[in-house]
Scaffold this motif. Structure first.
Motif, PDB file in Angstrom:
ATOM      1  N   LEU A 185       0.840  -1.197   0.000  1.00 37.15           N
ATOM      2  CA  LEU A 185       0.000   0.000   0.000  1.00 37.15           C
ATOM      3  C   LEU A 185       0.875   1.248   0.000  1.00 37.15           C
ATOM      4  N   LEU A 186       1.978   1.157   0.716  1.00 37.39           N
ATOM      5  CA  LEU A 186       2.934   2.256   0.745  1.00 37.39           C
ATOM      6  C   LEU A 186       3.446   2.548  -0.664  1.00 37.39           C
ATOM      7  N   THR A 187       3.646   1.489  -1.442  1.00 42.13           N
ATOM      8  CA  THR A 187       4.074   1.670  -2.826  1.00 42.13           C
ATOM      9  C   THR A 187       3.096   2.561  -3.582  1.00 42.13           C
ATOM     10  N   PHE A 188       1.810   2.261  -3.416  1.00 38.71           N
ATOM     11  CA  PHE A 188       0.804   3.056  -4.120  1.00 38.71           C
ATOM     12  C   PHE A 188       0.820   4.499  -3.634  1.00 38.71           C
ATOM     13  N   ILE A 189       0.988   4.673  -2.330  1.00 46.24           N
ATOM     14  CA  ILE A 189       0.967   6.031  -1.796  1.00 46.24           C
ATOM     15  C   ILE A 189       2.164   6.823  -2.300  1.00 46.24           C
ATOM     16  N   LEU A 190       3.327   6.170  -2.349  1.00 50.08           N
ATOM     17  CA  LEU A 190       4.502   6.872  -2.853  1.00 50.08           C
ATOM     18  C   LEU A 190       4.317   7.214  -4.328  1.00 50.08           C
ATOM     19  N   LEU A 191       3.685   6.285  -5.040  1.00 43.29           N
ATOM     20  CA  LEU A 191       3.387   6.519  -6.447  1.00 43.29           C
ATOM     21  C   LEU A 191       2.521   7.767  -6.610  1.00 43.29           C
ATOM     22  N   THR A 211     -17.756  20.804   1.897  1.00 41.74           N
ATOM     23  CA  THR A 211     -18.205  19.625   1.166  1.00 41.74           C
ATOM     24  C   THR A 211     -17.555  19.577  -0.208  1.00 41.74           C
ATOM     25  N   LYS A 212     -17.476  20.720  -0.872  1.00 43.33           N
ATOM     26  CA  LYS A 212     -16.845  20.746  -2.192  1.00 43.33           C
ATOM     27  C   LYS A 212     -15.407  20.260  -2.095  1.00 43.33           C
ATOM     28  N   GLN A 213     -14.709  20.795  -1.104  1.00 46.00           N
ATOM     29  CA  GLN A 213     -13.293  20.460  -0.975  1.00 46.00           C
ATOM     30  C   GLN A 213     -13.102  19.017  -0.565  1.00 46.00           C
ATOM     31  N   LEU A 214     -13.951  18.552   0.341  1.00 48.87           N
ATOM     32  CA  LEU A 214     -13.832  17.168   0.786  1.00 48.87           C
ATOM     33  C   LEU A 214     -13.959  16.217  -0.393  1.00 48.87           C
ATOM     34  N   PHE A 215     -15.015  16.411  -1.190  1.00 45.97           N
ATOM     35  CA  PHE A 215     -15.217  15.488  -2.298  1.00 45.97           C
ATOM     36  C   PHE A 215     -14.201  15.732  -3.406  1.00 45.97           C
ATOM     37  N   GLU A 216     -13.698  16.947  -3.499  1.00 49.42           N
ATOM     38  CA  GLU A 216     -12.664  17.224  -4.488  1.00 49.42           C
ATOM     39  C   GLU A 216     -11.403  16.412  -4.177  1.00 49.42           C
ATOM     40  N   VAL A 217     -11.021  16.404  -2.901  1.00 49.21           N
ATOM     41  CA  VAL A 217      -9.827  15.655  -2.510  1.00 49.21           C
ATOM     42  C   VAL A 217     -10.051  14.162  -2.713  1.00 49.21           C
ATOM     43  N   LEU A 218     -11.211  13.673  -2.277  1.00 47.20           N
ATOM     44  CA  LEU A 218     -11.493  12.244  -2.426  1.00 47.20           C
ATOM     45  C   LEU A 218     -11.473  11.848  -3.900  1.00 47.20           C
ATOM     46  N   HIS A 219     -12.098  12.671  -4.723  1.00 45.02           N
ATOM     47  CA  HIS A 219     -12.152  12.419  -6.151  1.00 45.02           C
ATOM     48  C   HIS A 219     -10.753  12.414  -6.758  1.00 45.02           C
ATOM     49  N   PHE A 220      -9.959  13.390  -6.367  1.00 48.87           N
ATOM     50  CA  PHE A 220      -8.596  13.486  -6.899  1.00 48.87           C
ATOM     51  C   PHE A 220      -7.789  12.237  -6.562  1.00 48.87           C
ATOM     52  N   LEU A 221      -7.855  11.848  -5.280  1.00 45.17           N
ATOM     53  CA  LEU A 221      -7.079  10.689  -4.846  1.00 45.17           C
ATOM     54  C   LEU A 221      -7.571   9.418  -5.539  1.00 45.17           C
ATOM     55  N   ALA A 222      -8.890   9.253  -5.580  1.00 42.41           N
ATOM     56  CA  ALA A 222      -9.442   8.025  -6.160  1.00 42.41           C
ATOM     57  C   ALA A 222      -9.106   7.934  -7.639  1.00 42.41           C
ATOM     58  N   GLU A 223      -9.243   9.047  -8.339  1.00 42.90           N
ATOM     59  CA  GLU A 223      -9.007   9.015  -9.774  1.00 42.90           C
ATOM     60  C   GLU A 223      -7.555   8.687 -10.095  1.00 42.90           C
ATOM     61  N   ASN A 224      -6.655   9.363  -9.405  1.00 42.50           N
ATOM     62  CA  ASN A 224      -5.249   9.101  -9.682  1.00 42.50           C
ATOM     63  C   ASN A 224      -4.854   7.707  -9.235  1.00 42.50           C
ATOM     64  N   PHE A 225      -5.495   7.239  -8.186  1.00 41.22           N
ATOM     65  CA  PHE A 225      -5.230   5.868  -7.756  1.00 41.22           C
ATOM     66  C   PHE A 225      -5.624   4.884  -8.853  1.00 41.22           C
ATOM     67  N   ILE A 226      -6.820   5.068  -9.405  1.00 39.86           N
ATOM     68  CA  ILE A 226      -7.276   4.146 -10.447  1.00 39.86           C
ATOM     69  C   ILE A 226      -6.330   4.192 -11.641  1.00 39.86           C
ATOM     70  N   PHE A 227      -5.943   5.382 -12.054  1.00 36.53           N
ATOM     71  CA  PHE A 227      -5.095   5.466 -13.240  1.00 36.53           C
ATOM     72  C   PHE A 227      -3.715   4.875 -12.986  1.00 36.53           C
ATOM     73  N   SER A 228      -3.176   5.081 -11.779  1.00 35.49           N
ATOM     74  CA  SER A 228      -1.870   4.483 -11.552  1.00 35.49           C
ATOM     75  C   SER A 228      -2.010   2.968 -11.416  1.00 35.49           C
ATOM     76  N   TYR A 229      -3.136   2.515 -10.915  1.00 35.21           N
ATOM     77  CA  TYR A 229      -3.361   1.072 -10.854  1.00 35.21           C
ATOM     78  C   TYR A 229      -3.461   0.481 -12.250  1.00 35.21           C
ATOM     79  N   MET A 230      -4.059   1.243 -13.169  1.00 29.83           N
ATOM     80  CA  MET A 230      -4.145   0.778 -14.555  1.00 29.83           C
ATOM     81  C   MET A 230      -2.760   0.539 -15.128  1.00 29.83           C
ATOM     82  N   GLY A 231      -1.872   1.522 -14.894  1.00 26.55           N
ATOM     83  CA  GLY A 231      -0.509   1.358 -15.381  1.00 26.55           C
ATOM     84  C   GLY A 231       0.116   0.106 -14.808  1.00 26.55           C
TER      85      GLY A 231
END
Lengths: 687, 687
Positions: free
Chosen positions: A56-62, A392-412
């Motif tokens: 999991l640390l690998t993903f976070i560093l990524l 609320t905007k900021q909370l979901f913005e951060v969650l969205h940002f993290l989730a999206e980049n997580f998915i894309f790096s997982y794709m790679g």
């Protein structure tokens, strides 16, 4: 033929904390027997927990690396590579390292076999030298793959359960999309967006499915197909790959302030077609003809699938809308806005409960979350305190940002760590051609049909841009990885991955050149109408031209939209928020008591503040031409100077909602001119 | 004798998304055989997923209800019941309903037994009529409990894996505590806080452990003990129950603006003693004497335990500090503050990685997260953009709020749904007496000793209030539920639960009366020094009294703190943040190059803005009397008019850090008077 992969929750279980769940080994102060054995188990569990943490640390560093590089890119104004493309590249690099850099160890325990007679139990008790151990069913393993179980421990560690995407990562992304819909332009283009999203996705799915069936037939002819590939599989691929996700294009649009209507069309289409694609793929999976011949056409099964589609879609829509409405009511009728923390927490919990509610009722949580987000933005947002709005905007913005980049790096990562890729060149080339044709076959004909009814025509350059922006992203990936059990699904997954890579990198990188090549204007303030300096716009101003303008506005709005608007404006907004005309004026007189109850008392307390906020909200987010008439109730229960007339008017003429709308628009014009704002209107929409 | 409970991740697995993980049943378009059987399995999995969603929904509705009731209470200014107490009550109610309102169904599958010879495998392959299924080890089951497996499906559904608390719910709570430490008053009372947290917790643990051992002996005499209860168990109980959590008291303090020093003492103690209690309990568990007689005293094992304590504590501390420092450096040397979203995401990821890093290295993640939070607040916070500051604060505030209320409502639930309670009246009464005596035995003697060295004496009323505020909360619960495998641990868990209920309800409700009874002043602005109107304070003002004041300040600060302060102020702050004297003045001249590199170039760009922010920060959060000297570098590399002298001075006299500190304080006085602020100083701290 089910693979074990789908039942495994290694990184996942860790992701959320099972990190340690395994460690809870036997620590009891004084167990009676075999303390050494327990110690060994504990050590093993601790080791596994440690490995989980490392992966999991690998993903976070990524992700950290991605963030820093994005910053560098933004800092240097590099636009050819978006953060998601970057995340994929880093994912690829780590994937290569994991694949070729780690020893291919096999699992630490040799699997044990014992025979049972009946179908498998979900719980198994095993007697080991007098002690009992509990086992749970993970899944079936095809006989040929028995020796591949636990093939490479490291690769297995970084492999997520596909349902993580659907249940953890997609919801915040989709909710954020719904919550941040630019409502003004979204609603102005609602008809076209719905057409693209529903008709377009269906057409695209069908065309891609049929083209791919041809490709599969061809492959069978030339002997490139080593296992079964049914027509339903092809259709499923069509549904999977029809979910567009122009995240990179939209990011560039946002940055360059490209045309707001084009933005609304693209964003609205991509948000809604995600929902359509999910439900469509569920329906195709649900297409199970009875009898033995399971892959011929069966009318009953087909209609059942259509019913499933309609049922799931409308059910999910209802769930989302209902929780949104409940949240709006709760935030309206409590003074929760004095405590932004409570308000934000409530907002978060209610939005999450939509997902669970839909799943519990057998609908699709992700789709429900989307409509919940739209409802929350349309109603609840108005009731929130200023602080909660940004929270609320900021909370979901951060969650969205993290989730999206997580998915894309997982794709790679998945390109190298997924162990059952099937790359078939014919299928891949066929798929690229099919998605191109599929998109062309829905953008151009639909635009032609829509232009027949639209006042603001969708110009050729817009159509080309929409054609070009058919990127595939997180949703296609999540749908494809959801089921990789069979040969056909594995091939579809590998192909989807390549399509995502190609479109995100090439199309994403080509957006800026494409924009200038197509002469699409940039630098438009998304919250304002087109600037008065533009040559193709003529300034319309003053009372003298009001009637002409009003007529135009009336023509613009389709009847469906006008119907919805007047209902929303006269009943829903006053009930759910602090804005709109008082219900006492819009409801029939015999509803007087209810109307007075629903027109919240807070309105009278907060009038000053609300009038300010509300008009801000309308200016920024509302559709200027049609929602301007929303009024705020003043302390004495009547409305402001300009709008008071409107309310009286609308009461008088409420039998005809169209007239009310028109009058509202008139009042809006008054208000606009009385503020001294110079408003401009496009005569010809494009140069 | 390990119970299966600890290995089960039912709600947990769901909580985070396995919600659906189970559903990924065999959906392959055309499996070869027994489609009906697969369908049945799929249906079952879907049903289970639905049930999971429902039980998670229960918790969410519970939290929603709690939020709404809290709002009502806050709205009506009800103070006798805190939100956590309320969450427990709602949890209790739902627990009762679940326990007595649902049918006691047994699991849907009867467990199957087959014998193995060796120790258990972690993976099991089972051959069922020719098809292979994979099973994973869940845990050992004591022979007597075999028939209780899957005893009540509904109760099992709402039972979390205990590690959820440690790996999901505690980290945000603890991080938030560290991140929101009121630094100014925290550092002023650092010595006392450390004494209470370390010495106090150790004393409390030892006294409670020994008293409970006496109680256990007594129970054995009168035949109330039906299984083993060792001395180490008693000590473990002492460690578990020594973690105070005065959440309700602190909330009331915050609301009433009670004395800031008392707040700092209580909050600081509770934050740090959580860390001490975790590590202490790990060390006690690690106390495993070699040989057969496993419960006699063994010097080697004892020293090993002490070593474990020191190792884990310092290791976790290092991990937290290091990631905090890395984040500070990254945020300092990039212009990430132009992109608050990226900044917030990075902050979140880095803080999370602390947890994983510590767990991966075998330290304690929760403790590391605490120190990471403190470091982030002390350094990184200064480098963040204004928007990110509020974003990060708000993000962790929401997470903390949700996690805390979740834990407390789960506690209420657990009283009825936990199926292995052992309530022993003697043990419970003994425990209440023991925690009372344990707290008294550390608060009063330690305060006496501390008062010998403190200038601001800890008055009797403060001591009584601290004695009174020894509530037990989330941490005690999480530690107690972590291991409920044996008879002794089950009894400890049940007792802990009751202690938490009692202290949160009774003590929490009695805080306001207690405050007025003890004559502790309220209404103090926490960011200001005591008001000048207070009788017990004498105004010290003007240059004439500077020297007297300086001496007093010098006396106040303990040598350890002064040492730390000067190191922090001269080296750490300039390296890690944009404040403090430039390194070129504090480092020896041969370090000139490094000093110039580390004194970030941004300082010159942002000087205007930073000077503003920095002095704000110091005014609000820094210790006014000792950190006021922090200076901001101006554009030309020198400092502002007042502080320039200080820097030159400190360069001249840097051989004596004490003198530099004194001069800094002098400069601070200058600055204060030049701003026209009237500063007051307590001559006698309490009336």
């Amino acid at each position: 033929m089910a693979e074990p992969l789908r039942r495994r929750l290694p990184l996942l279980s860790l992701l959320l904390l099972a990190a340690g769940g395994l460690r809870a080994a036997e620590r009891s102060g004084g167990s009676s027997s075999s303390a050494m054995e327990e110690l060994a188990t504990e050590k093993e569990a601790e080791e596994s927990h440690r490995q989980d943490s490392v992966s999991l640390l690998t993903f976070i560093l990524l992700l950290t690396l991605t963030i820093l590089t994005i910053w560098l890119f933004k800092h240097r104004r590099v636009r050819f590579l978006h953060e998601t493309g970057l995340a994929m590249i880093y994912g690829l690099i780590v994937g290569v390292i994991l694949r070729y850099g780690t020893p291919s160890t096999s699992g630490h325990d040799k699997p044990f076999s014992c025979s049972q007679e009946d179908r498998p139990f979900t719980t198994l008790l095993v007697n080991v030298s007098g002690k009992f151990f509990e086992y749970t069913l993970k899944g079936e393993i095809s006989p040929g793959k028995i020796h591949n179980v636990e093939q490479n421990d490291m690769l297995r560690k970084v492999t997520f359960d596909p349902e993580v995407f659907f249940n953890i990562l997609l919801p915040p992304i989709i909710f954020h999309a719904g919550y941040s819909l630019k409502k003004r332009h979204f609603f102005r283009n609602l008809g076209s967006i719905l057409a693209y999203a529903f008709l377009g996705t269906a057409v695209s799915c069908f065309i891609i499915g049929n083209l791919m069936y041809g490709v599969v037939k061809l492959m069978k002819l030339v002997g490139q197909l080593s296992d079964k590939f049914y027509y339903t599989d092809c259709l499923l691929f069509g549904a999977i790959i029809s979910a567009t996700d122009p995240v990179t294009v939209l990011a560039i649009f946002n940055e360059l302030h490209a045309d707001v209507d084009l933005y609304a069309l693209l964003f609205g289409e991509s948000v809604l077609n995600d929902a359509v694609a999910i439900v469509l793929s569920s329906s195709i999976v649900a297409y199970q003809p009875t009898g033995e011949n399971t892959h011929a056409f069966d009318a009953a099964a087909f209609f059942k699938s259509v019913g499933v589609f309609l049922g799931i879609f409308s059910g999910s829509f209802m769930m989302g809308a209902v929780t949104g409405v409940v949240t709006a009511l709760v935030t309206k009728f409590t003074k929760l806005h004095c405590f932004p923390l409570l308000e934000t927490a409530l907002f978060f919990l209610m939005s999450w409960s939509t997902f669970l509610l839909a799943e519990a009722c057998g609908f699709t949580g992700v789709v429900a979350v989307l409509f919940c987000g739209i409802t929350q933005a349309h109603y609840t947002y108005n009731n929130l305190s200023v602080e909660s709005r940004s929270r609320t905007k900021q909370l979901f913005e951060v969650l969205h940002f993290l989730a999206e980049n997580f998915i894309f790096s997982y794709m790679g990562l998945a390109l190298f760590t997924f162990q059952k890729h099937i790359f078939s060149p014919v299928f891949i080339i066929g798929a690229f051609v099919a998605i191109f044709l599929g998109r062309a076959a829905h953008i151009y004909p639909l635009s032609f049909l829509l232009n027949l009814g639209r006042r603001h025509k969708i110009s050729w350059s817009f159509q080309h841009m929409m054609m070009f922006s058919g990127l595939r992203g997180a949703m296609a990936f999540a749908l494809a990885i959801r089921d990789t059990a069979t040969y056909s699904h594995q091939m579809m997954f590998s192909t989807t991955l390549l399509i995502v890579f190609f479109t995100v990198w090439i199309v994403g990188g080509g957006t800026t050149p494409m924009l200038s090549w197509l002469n699409i204007r940039v630098g438009v303030d998304p919250d304002q109408d087109p600037p008065p300096t533009n040559d193709s716009f003529q300034v319309l101003q003053g009372d003298g031209q009001d009637s002409a303008r009003r007529n135009r506005t009336k023509q613009e709005s389709a009847w469906l939209f006008r119907l919805w608007y007047s209902f929303d404006h006269n009943y829903l907004k006053p009930i759910l928020t602090h804005s709109g005309p008082p219900l006492t004026t819009t409801l029939p007189s015999w509803c007087g008591l209810i109307a007075r109850c629903l027109t919240s008392p807070q309105v009278y307390d907060n009038q000053e503040q609300l009038r300010e906020e509300d008009s801000d909200f309308i200016l920024n987010d509302g559709d200027l031409t049609v929602t301007y008439g929303d009024t705020t109730i003043t302390a004495n229960g009547s409305s402001g100077p300009h709008t008071a007339t409107t309310n009286l008017d609308s009461r008088r003429t409420k039998s005809s909602s169209e007239e009310a709308l028109e009058r509202d628009l008139g009042a809006a014009d008054h208000e606009v001119t009385s503020r001294g704002t110079r408003l401009v209107f496009p005569l010809e929409y494009n140069a």
